[in-house]
Every structure is written in C-alpha cells, then in structure tokens.
Motif scaffolding. Structure first.
Motif, mmCIF file in Angstrom:
data_model
loop_
_atom_site.group_PDB
_atom_site.id
_atom_site.type_symbol
_atom_site.label_atom_id
_atom_site.label_comp_id
_atom_site.label_asym_id
_atom_site.label_seq_id
_atom_site.Cartn_x
_atom_site.Cartn_y
_atom_site.Cartn_z
ATOM 1 N N GLU A 1 0.923 -1.269 0.155
ATOM 2 C CA GLU A 1 -0.130 -0.216 0.046
ATOM 3 C C GLU A 1 0.852 1.323 -0.113
ATOM 4 O O GLU A 1 0.770 2.065 -0.512
ATOM 5 C CB GLU A 1 -1.007 0.022 1.291
ATOM 6 C CG GLU A 1 -2.177 -1.009 1.143
ATOM 7 C CD GLU A 1 -1.663 -2.555 1.155
ATOM 8 O OE1 GLU A 1 -2.632 -3.217 0.934
ATOM 9 O OE2 GLU A 1 -0.352 -2.842 1.831
ATOM 10 N N ALA A 2 2.023 1.285 0.615
ATOM 11 C CA ALA A 2 2.581 2.350 0.681
ATOM 12 C C ALA A 2 3.481 2.622 -0.608
ATOM 13 O O ALA A 2 3.927 3.613 -1.139
ATOM 14 C CB ALA A 2 3.888 2.304 1.989
ATOM 15 N N ASP B 1 3.800 5.127 -5.757
ATOM 16 C CA ASP B 1 3.863 4.886 -7.204
ATOM 17 C C ASP B 1 4.976 4.935 -7.927
ATOM 18 O O ASP B 1 4.903 5.865 -8.872
ATOM 19 C CB ASP B 1 2.537 5.617 -7.648
ATOM 20 C CG ASP B 1 2.086 4.776 -8.961
ATOM 21 O OD1 ASP B 1 2.368 3.547 -9.063
ATOM 22 O OD2 ASP B 1 1.262 5.316 -9.614
ATOM 23 N N GLU C 1 1.230 4.224 -2.814
ATOM 24 C CA GLU C 1 1.008 5.905 -2.582
ATOM 25 C C GLU C 1 2.085 6.221 -3.212
ATOM 26 O O GLU C 1 2.021 7.538 -3.774
ATOM 27 C CB GLU C 1 1.031 6.063 -1.071
ATOM 28 C CG GLU C 1 0.811 7.319 -0.672
ATOM 29 C CD GLU C 1 0.625 7.502 1.038
ATOM 30 O OE1 GLU C 1 0.858 8.696 1.491
ATOM 31 O OE2 GLU C 1 0.609 6.425 1.709
#
Length: 398
Positions: free
Chosen positions: A287-288, A293, A291
């Motif tokens: 997920e980090a 990307d 974020e």
C-alpha cells in the motif's frame, strides 16, 4: 582463549613489520589527510618509497614492508577490491557467499576470470581465536564496527593489531552512519573508490587502481553527459523485497555512502521523497508503494539463481494492490545486484541501473530471466570499457 596482550610490553618485531609504527589506540589518527568539499578524504599516501602504506580513518596510517599475501576480509566490498587488483588469491575469509554469486553474474563475460576466494565464505561474525588461527598479514575490517560485536571490545581490537596484523576498514561510510561513540571523534567518511585507492596502496597496486579509476571516470562522464534534465527523470523505489511480497524494505536511492555508489550518480527521483529514516532501510508495505507509485522499481539481491525474480514479478501482477503500480503496469520492475559492492560490481551495476532508469538515453536493459548471465553488450552499447577492465583484472598492461 589466548591471554590478552600486555599493553605495557615492548613493541614486537611484528609491530614494526606489520604495523609500521602507525598510531592505532585511543582513536587518534596519524597525519590526518585533507578533506574535500563533501567531507571525504581526498588522498591516499605512501609514506616511504620502499613501503606499502595508506591512511584511513579510524585506524590512521598503516604501513607494510611488503604486499600482504594472507588477508582477512568480512564484508564483500574488500574481496571485490582484491580481485580487481589481481590479488584475489590473498583473501582467506569473507562473510556471505552471495558475494560470489553476484560477482560471477557480472563477470561471466570475462574469459578465465576466477573468483579465487569462492571457498572462503563463512558465517557472519568472527572470534579472536579465529583471527589468531588465520594469522593474517592484514585485516580489511573497520575495528570500530568490530567493537560493536559480541565478545569484542577496544582492548581486543588493539590486541589483534599488536599481535597479528593491522586493521584497515571504514564500515560507517556505507551510508555515512554514526560510528560507536568511543570512535566518533575524528571519524571520517570516504566514497567507494577512495577506499579502493587506499587498499590498492597497501597491495602496491596503485597503477592498476589508477587505470581502473580512469575507466570509472570515463563512465561517470558518459553518464553525466547522457542524463536527461531533472524534470524528465523517472521516480524510482530501491527495495529489498521477498518473492512472496511478505517483506518489503525501502533503501535510500541518492544518499551519500558507498552503498549508493551505483544509484546516486544517476540522479533519479526517489519515489519516497528522500525521506530520512534510521538505519540502512525502512520496512514498507504494498500500500505504501502504491501511494508513492514509482515509475521504476529496483529490486535488490535478485540476480542470483537462489532468487525467484520471475516469481516476484508474477506475484506483483497477481496482487490486487501491486498490479496497480505504474512500475508493474509498464513492466519496469528490474533486478539488481548488491549494495555490498566493490569496484568491479560498481562498474557493472552503474551501467545496469543507467539502462534500467534511462533506456532512451543509454539503451534498454533486456528482459531478465532467472539464471541469466550479465548481458553481452556490444562495445557501442557499453557504458564502460569491459575489455579494458577484463585486461586489468587479468594482470594485463597498465
């Protein structure tokens, strides 16, 4: 365990033969070298024409009467240096056999190149008894780091220097970390090639070092001339990541220190904003990653047969979060070698990473499959002179 050396004893013959009277104890330096603008020491010295000497923080000046033939190493950048100087057969110990696999990958195109320390790999850490057993001429390890290990203190490192052979290393230049408090006063930082220069001086291989440094200088000039404007550079995440995505660690991309000797000159944009964190890495999750990307993911430790790189890429594509990453969607997840690089791996890894980050400038990095060797780039595709380096490590003309 052998008794500690009597610190009041008269200097032994070995003191003069191996340590040359260099100042070691008490954290003082003998004849501190000058500083460059970024804090790195700029010169290595040979104190006499007939000796082999170099100056390095935190040990001061080390002088040998003859080139070392029995050398203890622990961290992988020093065996790489020995091989680069044609002195690989002097290495009697190292930790982490992954170093062998990594160097084999990069130098697969060198005819007859032998990693002579391939069978010297052992376990992490070492004992004083082991050092007495090996009876090395030189210990290419930072004594400041040694004193952070179990059953080692300053008296022990002094004893080894007095009774066996000198220490010569600077561990905390890896990412310019703080050394132990008792060593902090006057501790200096070096880049990878400055450290290599000093090791070459002890081996009496200054000319070979200078020839390799010339190759490196040409490579950096090629890279600098070919880089796009900063506004056109990709964002990148430099990761140590498991095949199943269960552990993901973020590493610095552009930080000082020799662990970034192949990424920092390329000037890509750190996808995590060059955020500061304690230690060499910081754990993150998928997920980090999303974020941040990143345009490019550089996956460390993956160019060995023991790592399933194909599986990593597939798991990223299969993961509901991972598949959304720009680097995954655009097939820009790339293999990397090791941050534990010496000069040989550094030359190859700089070339590798330049092609991964800037294919339109330096030529595309080919698809990597598990077990591949380093690509056989033609001379017009190389970012350094492979043939010249092959000649130099084989003992060819300087």
């Amino acid at each position: 365990m052998l008794d500690d050396a009597d610190e009041n004893a008269e200097p032994t013959r070995r003191d003069y033969l191996k340590y040359g009277g260099a100042l070691f104890g008490g954290g003082a330096l003998a004849g501190c070298a000058g500083q460059s603008g970024d804090g790195a020491t700029t010169t290595a010295t040979e104190t006499t024409e007939s000796s082999y000497a170099a100056e390095l923080s935190p040990v001061g000046t080390v002088t040998l009467d003859e080139p070392p033939t029995n050398v203890f190493t622990h961290f992988p950048w020093f065996p790489d240096m020995a091989s680069a100087l044609g002195q690989g057969d002097t290495v009697n110990n190292l930790w982490w056999d992954g170093t062998v696999a990594g160097l084999e990958y990069f130098t697969a195109g060198f005819d007859g190149f032998e990693i002579e320390w391939a069978d010297a790999a052992g376990e992490y850490g070492f004992t004083k008894e082991r050092l007495y057993e090996l009876d090395s001429d030189l210990h290419l390890v930072d004594p400041a780091w040694v004193t952070t290990q179990d059953n080692w203190n300053r008296a022990d490192t002094d004893e080894v220097a007095d009774n066996i052979g000198p220490w010569f290393g600077n561990y905390y230049s890896n990412f310019n970390a703080a050394p132990p408090e008792e060593w902090a006063d006057g501790y200096e930082y070096y880049d990878l090639w400055e450290l290599f220069e000093r090791v070459a001086s002890l081996y009496g291989e200054r000319e070979r070092y200078e020839a390799l440094q010339s190759v490196r200088d040409d490579q950096l000039t090629t890279v600098e001339d070919g880089l796009p404007p900063e506004s056109e550079r990709p964002t990148a995440a430099y990761l140590s990541i498991s095949t199943d995505l269960s552990s993901i660690y973020l590493l610095r991309l552009n930080a000082p220190g020799y662990w970034n000797a192949h990424t920092r000159p390329l000037g890509a944009v750190d996808a995590f904003g060059d955020e500061e964190f304690t230690g060499p890495f910081q754990e993150v999750d998928v997920e980090a990653l999303l974020e941040a990307d990143p345009d490019v993911i550089l996956a460390l430790w993956t160019v060995t047969e023991t790592f399933d790189f194909d599986g990593l890429k597939q798991n990223l594509r299969d993961d509901p979060v991972g598949r959304e990453l720009a680097a995954v969607r655009n097939d820009r997840v790339y293999p990397q070698g090791t941050r534990w690089q010496g000069p040989l791996m550094n030359l190859f890894q700089t070339e590798m990473t330049a092609k991964q980050l800037y294919p339109e400038r330096f030529g595309a990095w080919p698809t990597y499959e598990d077990g591949d060797d380093y690509p056989d780039f033609g001379a017009d595709e190389q970012l350094f002179d492979h043939a010249r380096v092959e000649e130099l490590v084989a003992g060819g003309s300087l």
